[in-house]
Write a protein that holds these residues in place. Structure first.
Motif, mmCIF file in Angstrom:
data_model
loop_
_atom_site.group_PDB
_atom_site.id
_atom_site.type_symbol
_atom_site.label_atom_id
_atom_site.label_comp_id
_atom_site.label_asym_id
_atom_site.label_seq_id
_atom_site.Cartn_x
_atom_site.Cartn_y
_atom_site.Cartn_z
ATOM 1 N N GLN A 65 31.363 41.198 48.720
ATOM 2 C CA GLN A 65 30.115 39.907 48.359
ATOM 3 C C GLN A 65 31.586 39.104 48.543
ATOM 4 O O GLN A 65 32.863 38.907 47.303
ATOM 5 N N PHE B 76 31.844 35.064 47.647
ATOM 6 C CA PHE B 76 30.842 33.701 46.853
ATOM 7 C C PHE B 76 31.595 32.669 46.950
ATOM 8 O O PHE B 76 32.764 32.038 47.216
ATOM 9 N N SER B 77 31.058 31.306 47.566
ATOM 10 C CA SER B 77 31.229 29.943 47.893
ATOM 11 C C SER B 77 30.415 28.934 46.894
ATOM 12 O O SER B 77 30.012 29.395 46.939
ATOM 13 N N THR B 78 30.570 27.959 46.710
ATOM 14 C CA THR B 78 30.221 26.382 46.199
ATOM 15 C C THR B 78 30.643 25.094 46.955
ATOM 16 O O THR B 78 31.653 25.888 47.915
ATOM 17 N N ILE C 126 26.253 27.187 44.488
ATOM 18 C CA ILE C 126 26.535 28.113 44.728
ATOM 19 C C ILE C 126 26.227 29.328 46.170
ATOM 20 O O ILE C 126 24.517 29.555 45.398
ATOM 21 N N ILE D 260 26.199 33.220 47.818
ATOM 22 C CA ILE D 260 26.032 34.840 47.690
ATOM 23 C C ILE D 260 26.058 35.339 49.018
ATOM 24 O O ILE D 260 25.109 35.173 49.535
ATOM 25 N N ASN E 115 26.253 39.199 51.242
ATOM 26 C CA ASN E 115 26.279 40.232 51.201
ATOM 27 C C ASN E 115 26.419 40.735 52.920
ATOM 28 O O ASN E 115 25.958 39.843 53.708
ATOM 29 N N LYS F 61 36.300 36.873 47.459
ATOM 30 C CA LYS F 61 35.756 37.654 47.680
ATOM 31 C C LYS F 61 35.557 38.805 46.385
ATOM 32 O O LYS F 61 36.627 38.667 46.224
#
Length: 155
Positions: free
Chosen positions: A2, A4-6, A123, A125, A127, A150
């Motif tokens: 996964q 994740f980023s903002t 946010i 996300i 996959n 990550k």
């Protein structure tokens, strides 16, 4: 894996998502969450557990020093003498400085916050497989992500 980023609220989020879809990431593997804005008003005074770094006494102390010197100088001519008038000047200077700082924090900075219009972050996300992680990270950063992390998912 996964990722994740903002992001800030902007059109770059849509551009990043469409680029990811063009590179083969399925829409079901992309999850976008907007963060809620703070609804309650921020507190002006700090407490033991929370501090915003703003001091209310800095202008008050400077004006207390100036007014105490002026009060002591004038106090040689007045009935109570220089010590009392120096203390009275210090108290008046501190109260004026504290009032100025309180006015700027409550009125002026609130107005500036409303004009600026703070928006919350978003946010994203994703996959993906471990082999796609580097490509997805580069795409997110090229579309102005504020941060990317990550996480390996245990199966």
């Amino acid at each position: 894996m996964q990722i994740f980023s903002t992001f800030e609220h902007s059109v770059f989020i849509e551009m990043a998502i469409s680029t990811l879809e063009k590179k083969g990431v399925k829409r079901e593997n992309i999850f976008v969450i907007p963060l809620d804005n703070q609804t309650e008003e921020r507190k002006v005074f700090d407490n033991l557990h929370r501090s915003d770094g703003t001091s209310f006494v800095d202008i008050g102390v400077a004006l207390a020093t100036a007014f105490s010197v002026i009060g002591a100088s004038i106090g040689f001519e007045l009935a109570w003498g220089p010590i009392y008038w120096g203390l009275i000047g210090a108290a008046i200077g501190f109260l004026i400085g504290f009032g100025i700082r309180l006015f700027t924090e409550i009125i002026l900075k609130k107005r500036r916050r409303l004009l600026k219009g703070f928006h919350s972050e978003i946010i994203v996300i994703v996959n993906c497989e471990e082999s796609e992680a580097e490509m997805i990270e580069n795409i997110l950063f090229s579309h102005y992500a504020l941060g990317v992390a990550k996480v390996k998912v245990q199966k």
